[in-house]
Write a protein that holds these residues in place. Sequence first.
Motif, PDB file in Angstrom:
ATOM      1  N   ASN A  82       0.412  -0.855  -0.614  1.00 34.71           N
ATOM      2  CA  ASN A  82      -0.461   0.097   0.090  1.00 34.71           C
ATOM      3  C   ASN A  82       1.453   1.840   0.311  1.00 34.71           C
ATOM      4  N   LEU A  83       1.940   0.712   0.603  1.00 30.93           N
ATOM      5  CA  LEU A  83       3.176   2.238   0.163  1.00 30.93           C
ATOM      6  C   LEU A  83       4.150   2.369  -0.884  1.00 30.93           C
ATOM      7  N   GLU A  84       3.667   1.227  -1.582  1.00 28.26           N
ATOM      8  CA  GLU A  84       4.776   1.401  -2.611  1.00 28.26           C
ATOM      9  C   GLU A  84       4.558   2.912  -3.680  1.00 28.26           C
ATOM     10  N   GLY A  85       5.445   3.310  -4.139  1.00 31.31           N
ATOM     11  CA  GLY A  85       5.267   4.762  -4.611  1.00 31.31           C
ATOM     12  C   GLY A  85       5.600   6.090  -3.490  1.00 31.31           C
ATOM     13  N   ILE A  86       5.768   6.142  -2.855  1.00 24.58           N
ATOM     14  CA  ILE A  86       5.205   6.968  -2.182  1.00 24.58           C
ATOM     15  C   ILE A  86       7.049   7.339  -1.339  1.00 24.58           C
ATOM     16  N   VAL A  87       7.462   8.938  -2.062  1.00 27.48           N
ATOM     17  CA  VAL A  87       8.548   8.601  -1.787  1.00 27.48           C
ATOM     18  C   VAL A  87       7.653   9.633   0.064  1.00 27.48           C
ATOM     19  N   TYR A  88       8.965   9.092   1.290  1.00 21.17           N
ATOM     20  CA  TYR A  88       9.286   9.983   2.627  1.00 21.17           C
ATOM     21  C   TYR A  88      10.515  10.365   2.415  1.00 21.17           C
ATOM     22  N   GLN A  89      10.255  12.097   2.965  1.00 22.51           N
ATOM     23  CA  GLN A  89      11.383  13.075   2.986  1.00 22.51           C
ATOM     24  C   GLN A  89      12.408  12.971   4.179  1.00 22.51           C
ATOM     25  N   SER A  90      11.886  11.894   5.187  1.00 21.24           N
ATOM     26  CA  SER A  90      12.632  11.889   6.328  1.00 21.24           C
ATOM     27  C   SER A  90      11.760  10.196   6.972  1.00 21.24           C
ATOM     28  N   ASP A  91      12.917  10.023   8.399  1.00 24.85           N
ATOM     29  CA  ASP A  91      12.791   9.087   8.431  1.00 24.85           C
ATOM     30  C   ASP A  91      11.395   8.956   9.741  1.00 24.85           C
ATOM     31  N   ILE A  92      11.474  10.037  10.126  1.00 25.85           N
ATOM     32  CA  ILE A  92      10.278   9.644  10.757  1.00 25.85           C
ATOM     33  C   ILE A  92       9.006   9.565  10.133  1.00 25.85           C
ATOM     34  N   SER A  93       8.413  10.145   9.153  1.00 29.08           N
ATOM     35  CA  SER A  93       7.166  10.126   8.923  1.00 29.08           C
ATOM     36  C   SER A  93       7.508   8.852   7.648  1.00 29.08           C
ATOM     37  N   PHE A  94       8.276   8.430   7.302  1.00 28.35           N
ATOM     38  CA  PHE A  94       8.602   6.708   6.863  1.00 28.35           C
ATOM     39  C   PHE A  94       7.827   5.836   7.735  1.00 28.35           C
TER      40      PHE A  94
END
Length: 525
Positions: free
Chosen positions: A373-385
């Motif tokens: 469900n998270l494929e293709g979503i890019v996160y800019q920080s380890d917290i949000s990821f």
Amino acid sequence: MNTRQIFANAIIVALGGFIFGLDAALISGTVKFISMEFGLGDLEIGAVVSAPGFGVLFALLVTGHLCNKFGRRTTLIFISFLYLFSAVFSVMAFSFESLVAARFIGGLAFTSLSVAAMYIGEVAPSKWRGKLVSMIQINIVVGLSCAYFANYGIVQLSKSELDWVQAMAIDTATWRWMLAVEIVPAIIWFFLLFKIPRSPRWLVMKGRDEEALEVMQSMMPAVQASEELHDIKRNLDKEGGSSATLKESFKILFSGPAKTAALVGFTIAIVQQITGINAIMFYAPTVFEQVGIGSDAAFFQAAIIGLISLFFTALAIILIDKLGRRPLIIWGLAWAALSLFACYIGFESAIYEVNIEALSQLHTSDKLAGLKNLEGIVYQSDISFKHALQQTIGFDLAKEFESEILQASTTMNSMLVLVGISSFIAAFHFSIGPVMWVLFSEIFPTRIRGIAIPVFALIASLVSYLVQQFFPWQLSNMGAADIFLFYTICGVVGFLVLFKLMPETKNKTIEEIEAYFANKQFAKG
């Protein structure tokens, strides 16, 4: 000089640093196992790791009194027993609470560092004091290194199919075997401490001059021993004759001629810990997992850090009496701050994106199917990821497989971070690591050192405790980048303050250093 006797006494006492290093680093390998077995959250993990740091706060409140009343040697013997009792109790822990209690008791023994520095500083000749007190730090890093390699070896054994591994429950009680490594060295240190003499300066404070002279004559020519005994007695008589009371000690420290020494001690005690050394050393595998190198590689990298620590501490011991204390502290701290900033840059520029293809290669891929469900979503920080992971597959699974997911999902300049962490470890062990204990052993007057050294060790321990306790929470709520930025700022502030305040003390007797600070204070007045 009876070089052999002097070095033998210092080596035995400095072994307390080795036990400390083992105790401090062995826990780093157990974090994941303990958190899974007892179902721990971030603050509970922090409590387990930081329990010794909390315990030492209480111990340091009475250490000075014990050292002054019963002597440095007797106090060290009692401390060694606490290490042994704590190690056995930790291995047998049956719950989160009992493990915290066991490690708290071990923390009472962490005063071994301040008492060892006090003892060695009082028996060592001025020309060797830097090297001999620094042996505490090299013993710490040898202990750290042995702990990291022991953890790595036990983890590898636990994954084998050998019958004796299963028979000894190394595969199912992995963390207990890690903590058991400390038991035998603790027993050895306990018995060796009975072989060292009492501190001659303590004996003089107790009016036992003949015993003090006998100890000093076992380490130096009779004429020199008599002269040094005379100097000690003269300084003590000038200060008041015997060890100061707690109230008198604080008055001398903060309003008397030792005030400048107290300011230097206060600054370095905070800076040594607030730059994050124990967050990195006590949580080493966890820190390296954040880089995305995987669990096994993280354990191995932690072992490499142990070797780096050992090399640069040895280098510091070689150079401390040649280059002096001030250059090592000042420029080592600048080096440390630059290294921490490199780590910040590495984490700040990282991006995180679920890689289903990479995750499918893992043997746990069926449990992580929800990550599609998270494929293709890019996160800019380890917290949000990490928050997205927990919302998608649940908190427990996200924590259990955090290392594997980060390994398959992190894009960053991992080499910059690994080099930055390694460089910081090198800088710390080349400068503020060993030199703090050397300074503590020499900048305080004899009459108040039994109180002063534990007081400033207490300050360092309090900061260390806070760093250890809240690091898992910071990692989950601040992120690695902001943590390393905070450590960098602290390092810069420490550099500026110590650049202005810190004097050079190499090749000076304790009495000469005391006179220097007194004259400096009077000059200011």
